[in-house]
Design a protein around this motif. Structure first.
Motif, PDB file in Angstrom:
ATOM      1  N   PRO A   1       0.828  -1.208   0.000  1.00 26.73           N
ATOM      2  CA  PRO A   1       0.000   0.000   0.000  1.00 26.73           C
ATOM      3  C   PRO A   1       0.866   1.264   0.000  1.00 26.73           C
ATOM      4  O   PRO A   1       1.908   1.317   0.659  1.00 26.73           O
ATOM      5  CB  PRO A   1      -0.808  -0.120   1.302  1.00 26.73           C
ATOM      6  CG  PRO A   1      -0.750  -1.572   1.654  1.00 26.73           C
ATOM      7  CD  PRO A   1       0.552  -2.077   1.158  1.00 26.73           C
ATOM      8  N   VAL A   2       0.441   2.250  -0.733  1.00 26.36           N
ATOM      9  CA  VAL A   2       1.169   3.520  -0.799  1.00 26.36           C
ATOM     10  C   VAL A   2       0.865   4.332   0.457  1.00 26.36           C
ATOM     11  O   VAL A   2      -0.297   4.529   0.825  1.00 26.36           O
ATOM     12  CB  VAL A   2       0.758   4.302  -2.063  1.00 26.36           C
ATOM     13  CG1 VAL A   2       1.438   5.664  -2.083  1.00 26.36           C
ATOM     14  CG2 VAL A   2       1.109   3.507  -3.312  1.00 26.36           C
ATOM     15  N   GLN A   3       1.932   4.813   1.130  1.00 21.75           N
ATOM     16  CA  GLN A   3       1.758   5.568   2.361  1.00 21.75           C
ATOM     17  C   GLN A   3       1.475   7.046   2.107  1.00 21.75           C
ATOM     18  O   GLN A   3       0.752   7.687   2.866  1.00 21.75           O
ATOM     19  CB  GLN A   3       3.025   5.431   3.229  1.00 21.75           C
ATOM     20  CG  GLN A   3       3.364   3.992   3.608  1.00 21.75           C
ATOM     21  CD  GLN A   3       2.284   3.351   4.464  1.00 21.75           C
ATOM     22  OE1 GLN A   3       1.674   4.017   5.301  1.00 21.75           O
ATOM     23  NE2 GLN A   3       2.048   2.059   4.262  1.00 21.75           N
ATOM     24  N   GLU A   4       2.061   7.612   1.051  1.00 18.30           N
ATOM     25  CA  GLU A   4       1.893   9.023   0.747  1.00 18.30           C
ATOM     26  C   GLU A   4       1.473   9.200  -0.705  1.00 18.30           C
ATOM     27  O   GLU A   4       1.866   8.422  -1.575  1.00 18.30           O
ATOM     28  CB  GLU A   4       3.187   9.790   1.017  1.00 18.30           C
ATOM     29  CG  GLU A   4       3.646   9.733   2.471  1.00 18.30           C
ATOM     30  CD  GLU A   4       4.944  10.494   2.687  1.00 18.30           C
ATOM     31  OE1 GLU A   4       5.444  11.106   1.704  1.00 18.30           O
ATOM     32  OE2 GLU A   4       5.458  10.477   3.811  1.00 18.30           O
ATOM     33  N   ARG A   5       0.721  10.257  -0.950  1.00 19.53           N
ATOM     34  CA  ARG A   5       0.276  10.544  -2.307  1.00 19.53           C
ATOM     35  C   ARG A   5       1.480  10.853  -3.193  1.00 19.53           C
ATOM     36  O   ARG A   5       2.388  11.579  -2.806  1.00 19.53           O
ATOM     37  CB  ARG A   5      -0.691  11.726  -2.306  1.00 19.53           C
ATOM     38  CG  ARG A   5      -1.210  12.079  -3.696  1.00 19.53           C
ATOM     39  CD  ARG A   5      -2.221  13.211  -3.627  1.00 19.53           C
ATOM     40  NE  ARG A   5      -3.404  12.818  -2.860  1.00 19.53           N
ATOM     41  CZ  ARG A   5      -4.439  13.640  -2.650  1.00 19.53           C
ATOM     42  NH1 ARG A   5      -4.425  14.894  -3.115  1.00 19.53           N
ATOM     43  NH2 ARG A   5      -5.484  13.204  -1.941  1.00 19.53           N
ATOM     44  N   GLY A   6       1.454  10.266  -4.361  1.00 24.27           N
ATOM     45  CA  GLY A   6       2.542  10.479  -5.307  1.00 24.27           C
ATOM     46  C   GLY A   6       3.706   9.527  -5.130  1.00 24.27           C
ATOM     47  O   GLY A   6       4.637   9.516  -5.943  1.00 24.27           O
ATOM     48  N   GLN A   7       3.690   8.753  -4.064  1.00 22.60           N
ATOM     49  CA  GLN A   7       4.774   7.795  -3.824  1.00 22.60           C
ATOM     50  C   GLN A   7       4.650   6.618  -4.784  1.00 22.60           C
ATOM     51  O   GLN A   7       3.555   6.118  -5.045  1.00 22.60           O
ATOM     52  CB  GLN A   7       4.725   7.302  -2.381  1.00 22.60           C
ATOM     53  CG  GLN A   7       5.831   6.317  -2.018  1.00 22.60           C
ATOM     54  CD  GLN A   7       5.709   5.844  -0.576  1.00 22.60           C
ATOM     55  OE1 GLN A   7       4.769   6.224   0.129  1.00 22.60           O
ATOM     56  NE2 GLN A   7       6.644   5.037  -0.128  1.00 22.60           N
ATOM     57  N   GLU A   8       5.766   6.170  -5.301  1.00 18.27           N
ATOM     58  CA  GLU A   8       5.751   5.045  -6.236  1.00 18.27           C
ATOM     59  C   GLU A   8       5.506   3.745  -5.468  1.00 18.27           C
ATOM     60  O   GLU A   8       6.163   3.497  -4.455  1.00 18.27           O
ATOM     61  CB  GLU A   8       7.077   4.970  -6.983  1.00 18.27           C
ATOM     62  CG  GLU A   8       7.092   3.891  -8.066  1.00 18.27           C
ATOM     63  CD  GLU A   8       8.381   3.900  -8.855  1.00 18.27           C
ATOM     64  OE1 GLU A   8       8.608   2.942  -9.613  1.00 18.27           O
ATOM     65  OE2 GLU A   8       9.159   4.859  -8.702  1.00 18.27           O
ATOM     66  N   PRO A   9       4.558   2.938  -5.908  1.00 19.29           N
ATOM     67  CA  PRO A   9       4.271   1.671  -5.207  1.00 19.29           C
ATOM     68  C   PRO A   9       5.502   0.768  -5.164  1.00 19.29           C
ATOM     69  O   PRO A   9       6.250   0.657  -6.139  1.00 19.29           O
ATOM     70  CB  PRO A   9       3.155   1.040  -6.047  1.00 19.29           C
ATOM     71  CG  PRO A   9       2.560   2.186  -6.801  1.00 19.29           C
ATOM     72  CD  PRO A   9       3.691   3.132  -7.075  1.00 19.29           C
ATOM     73  N   GLN A  10       5.686   0.144  -4.005  1.00 23.70           N
ATOM     74  CA  GLN A  10       6.795  -0.787  -3.845  1.00 23.70           C
ATOM     75  C   GLN A  10       6.285  -2.215  -3.982  1.00 23.70           C
ATOM     76  O   GLN A  10       5.218  -2.555  -3.476  1.00 23.70           O
ATOM     77  CB  GLN A  10       7.447  -0.599  -2.469  1.00 23.70           C
ATOM     78  CG  GLN A  10       8.668  -1.479  -2.255  1.00 23.70           C
ATOM     79  CD  GLN A  10       9.298  -1.269  -0.883  1.00 23.70           C
ATOM     80  OE1 GLN A  10       8.782  -0.472  -0.077  1.00 23.70           O
ATOM     81  NE2 GLN A  10      10.388  -1.958  -0.605  1.00 23.70           N
TER      82      GLN A  10
END
Length: 228
Positions: A96-105
């Motif tokens: 899950p993405v923690q912050e907006r705009g963060q690239e999914p891991q």
């Protein structure tokens, strides 16, 4: 006029009595039988799993866990029936993405499942202990335990149901000053009703099975007998 009425009445009376006479020499009833037993065998399944951002590292972790598992159970290996560890799985999941705009891991998830049966429940807790030490996943439920001769127990329950039907027929016949004769037809129904299966309790941080409860196999029949 009276003679005419008798001629019309008597054939109707005969038609009414004939079907009753045809069924007067039969009795239909049911019989039930059951066998209580304690399971003596179990189906077990354990899964080793690991995840890493590199698929090869996740697979290596699982391979290490399985190598330790095989080494730790080597003394029990010849008592594990239908042993298989061919179920290997490797896939990638997105965190899950923690912050907006963060690239999914993405993470690689590797798993390997080993399954087998045991006919000696004394092996159960030692195997569970080894699985817990390595962090293997497993689940024990009512379907995990069974009897090695359940087909024989089912036949015994059915035999008791048939004997019960015959006994009831003989009782009914005795009340009518008759005897129970041949079976005209019989319908067989079988059923399986498990009793409470097991109780688990924690000892020294290790979950063990302290007891396996009884089960009951039930069978029923519906039969029609001649009365002689």
């Amino acid at each position: 006029m009276l003679n005419t009425m008798k001629k019309h009445f008597l054939p109707g009376l005969a038609a009414t009595l004939i079907p009753l006479a045809a069924h007067a020499g039969e009795v239909s009833l049911s019989g039930e039988g059951s066998v209580k037993y304690t399971p003596d065998s179990a189906r077990l399944q354990f899964t080793a799993s690991a995840e890493h951002n590199l698929p090869a590292r996740a697979s290596d972790k699982v391979n290490d866990m399985m190598a330790q598992w095989r080494d730790n159970i080597s003394t029990y290996r010849d008592q594990l029936n239908d042993y298989s560890d061919a179920n290997v799985n490797l896939y990638t999941r997105t965190l899950p993405v923690q912050e907006r705009g963060q690239e999914p891991q993405k993470m690689a998830v590797a798993s390997q499942t080993v399954s087998f049966t045991i006919n000696d429940l004394a092996l159960l807790n030692p195997l569970l202990e080894q699985a817990q030490k390595l962090g293997l996943d497993y689940h024990l439920g009512s379907g995990s335990f069974y009897h090695s001769n359940e087909s024989g127990l089912e036949k015994e329950a059915l035999a008791r149901a048939i004997a019960d039907a015959r006994s009831r027929c003989e009782f009914v016949a005795l009340q009518l000053d008759q005897s129970c004769g041949d079976v005209i037809n019989i319908n067989v129904n079988g059923g399986h009703r498990p009793m409470p299966m097991m109780m688990a309790e924690a000892k020294s941080g290790v979950d063990v099975v302290s007891s396996v409860g009884d089960r009951e196999l039930q069978a029923s029949v519906s039969a029609t007998f001649e009365l002689d």
